[in-house]
Design an enzyme around this catalytic site. Sequence first.
Site, PDB file in Angstrom:
ATOM      1  N   ASN A  42      14.397  -2.800 -22.298  1.00 47.34           N
ATOM      2  CA  ASN A  42      13.319  -1.900 -21.869  1.00 47.34           C
ATOM      3  C   ASN A  42      11.925  -2.510 -22.065  1.00 47.34           C
ATOM      4  OD1 ASN A  42      15.180   0.109 -21.249  1.00 47.34           O
ATOM      5  ND2 ASN A  42      15.124   0.929 -23.339  1.00 47.34           N
ATOM      6  N   SER A  84      18.358  -0.311 -26.194  1.00 47.29           N
ATOM      7  CA  SER A  84      18.661   1.105 -26.328  1.00 47.29           C
ATOM      8  C   SER A  84      19.696   1.270 -27.435  1.00 47.29           C
ATOM      9  CB  SER A  84      19.227   1.624 -25.003  1.00 47.29           C
ATOM     10  OG  SER A  84      20.060   2.740 -25.229  1.00 47.29           O
ATOM     11  N   GLU A 104       5.089   0.237 -21.528  1.00 44.84           N
ATOM     12  CA  GLU A 104       5.045   1.709 -21.496  1.00 44.84           C
ATOM     13  C   GLU A 104       4.092   2.252 -22.550  1.00 44.84           C
ATOM     14  OE1 GLU A 104       9.147   3.421 -21.238  1.00 44.84           O
ATOM     15  OE2 GLU A 104       9.660   1.326 -20.966  1.00 44.84           O
ATOM     16  N   LYS A 110      20.820  -2.185 -21.764  1.00 46.10           N
ATOM     17  CA  LYS A 110      19.394  -1.947 -21.529  1.00 46.10           C
ATOM     18  C   LYS A 110      18.489  -2.997 -22.150  1.00 46.10           C
ATOM     19  CE  LYS A 110      17.570   1.218 -19.799  1.00 46.10           C
ATOM     20  NZ  LYS A 110      17.423   2.601 -20.210  1.00 46.10           N
ATOM     21  N   THR A 141       0.897  -1.157   0.000  1.00 46.14           N
ATOM     22  CA  THR A 141       0.000   0.000   0.000  1.00 46.14           C
ATOM     23  C   THR A 141       0.930   1.199   0.000  1.00 46.14           C
ATOM     24  OG1 THR A 141      -0.105   0.130   2.399  1.00 46.14           O
ATOM     25  CG2 THR A 141      -1.803  -1.186   1.331  1.00 46.14           C
ATOM     26  N   HIS A 142       0.550   2.252  -0.674  1.00 40.25           N
ATOM     27  CA  HIS A 142       1.408   3.437  -0.831  1.00 40.25           C
ATOM     28  C   HIS A 142       2.759   3.065  -1.456  1.00 40.25           C
ATOM     29  CE1 HIS A 142      -1.427   5.423   1.986  1.00 40.25           C
ATOM     30  NE2 HIS A 142      -1.379   4.260   2.602  1.00 40.25           N
TER      31      HIS A 142
END
Length: 460
Positions: free
Chosen positions: A284, A276, A289, A282, A154-155
Site C-alpha cells: 500500500n 496489510s 495517502e 497488498k 484531462t478529466h
Amino acid sequence: MKLWTGRFHKEPDQKTNDFNSSISFDSRMYRQDIEGSMAHAAMLGACGIIDKDEAQAIQDGLAGILEDLESGALAIDPDAEDIHTFVEGELTARLGDAGKRLHTARSRNDQVALDVRLYLKNEAQGLMAQLKELIGVLCGKAQEHAGDVMPGYTHLQRAQPITFGHHLMAYAEMLLRDLGRLQDAVGRMDQCPLGSGALAGTTYPIDREITARALGFAAPTANSLDGVADRDFCVELAAALSLIMVHLSRFCEEIILWCSWEFKFVELDDAFSTGSSIMPQKKNPDIAELVRGKSGRVFGDLITLLTMLKGLPLAYNKDMQEDKEAVFDAVDTVKLCLTAFTPMISTMRVLPGNMRKAAAGGFINATDCADYLTKKGVPFRDAYRITGALVARCIELGLTLETLPLSEYTALSPEFDEGVYEAISLEACAGGRKSYGGPAKENVLAQVKRVRKLLEAAGE
Ligand code: ARG
C-alpha cells in the site's frame, strides 16, 4: 512565579493557570527568547539605560541558561506561564537584581512577536532547503525519463501523449512557486518588533536599530501598534504551506493511482510502502495517502489563524497566543511530509513500458491524426469531424488508429496516405510537441537545465 503579582491579592486558580499557560507549546522558542533577551540587554547597556556591567551579567546569565537548557541540566518548568516568564524568572533566580532589570523598556507583547518571527524565519529556511531537495530529485528523475511516453489526461481520460519527464517537471514548477512564496513570506517577516513595548513604544532612549541588526533583521517595524499586533507573517507562512500541501496532495493522488494494478506506472520501494495485516498480496502507498490526508491539518491551521485575527482590535489580545499551535503545526506537518515524500520519490521505480502501453490505447493520438489532415490543408474543424468518424470506425472494428487499414482512412478523406501512420506514432506525437513548454524530450531536458540553474542561484 508570576510576573504580575503586585496588583493581585490571590494566586490564580490552578485551572485558570493551566488554561492561560502557553508553556507547553511556546517552550520550543527558548533559544529565540534567550537570543532576543541578550540583544535587548546589550542594547540597554549600550544606550546607558542600565549599567554596562549589569548588561554583561545579564547576557552571561542568559548564555548560561541556554547552555543548561541544551545540556539538560535545566528543565523547563511546566507550571510557568510561558517561556518568557520562565527565562526571566530563572535569570532572576540566578542573578538577583540584575535579572530584574532585563525587562526594562520591554513587554512580553513585543517579546513574543519577536520570538515567533525569529523562530519562523529559521524554520522557513529549513523548509526551503527541503523543497529545493525535492525539486532536485524531480529534475533527476525527469532527466532519466525525459523521453518516456505516457498518456496525458484531462478529466482522468486519456487525452494526448506526453512524457513522464514532462509530467514530473510540472510539479517542479509548482514547487518552485512555493519556494518563491516562502522567500516572499520571509522577506516580509524580516522586521524586528522588539522595542514596540506593550503597544506604545517607550520613553527610554532605546535604539531599535541596534537590536534589529543584532538579531539579523533588515529593519525595526515602523509602528509600535502594528509591531505587537501583526501576525500576518503567520498567516502568510501558513498560506504558503497550504499551497505546498495542495501540490503534494495532488502529486500523492497521482502516485496512489499510478501504484494501482489498473495503472502500474510506478512501483514504490518496499522501504516506503506498507502491507496489510490480512491481505498478503497488498503493498500500500500509505505515505502518499498520509501526506494527502495531512493536507487538511495545514488548511485548518490557516483558517484558525485567519479566524483568530479577524476581529481583534489593536493592539495585543490574548487570542493571539493561539497563533503558535496553529502555525507550528503547519510547519511541523509540512516538514514531516517532505521528509517522507522526497525519499519515496527518489526511490520509486518507474515502469515506462506500462506507461507506453497505456498511451497506445484510448485513441490518444486522435488530435495528431486531425492535425495531419490540417497540415495538408483540410480546415481543422473538418479534420476533427473526419477523425472522430475514424475513431468510431475503429471502435466498431475493434482496432486502433495505428492498426486501421489505409483504405478506411482514404474512404473518409482522400488526403490520407501511408504517411499518416508515421504522423500518429506515439513517438512522433510526444516527440513532436516541441512548442515552448511542451512535452518533447528536448523540452524536458531544457526545462531540467533551467530549473537546476534556478536552484543553484537560490543557493543549492
Ligand atoms: N504567552 C503570550 C502569547 O503567546 C505572551 C504574551 C503575553 N502578553 C500578555 N500581555 N499577556 O501571546
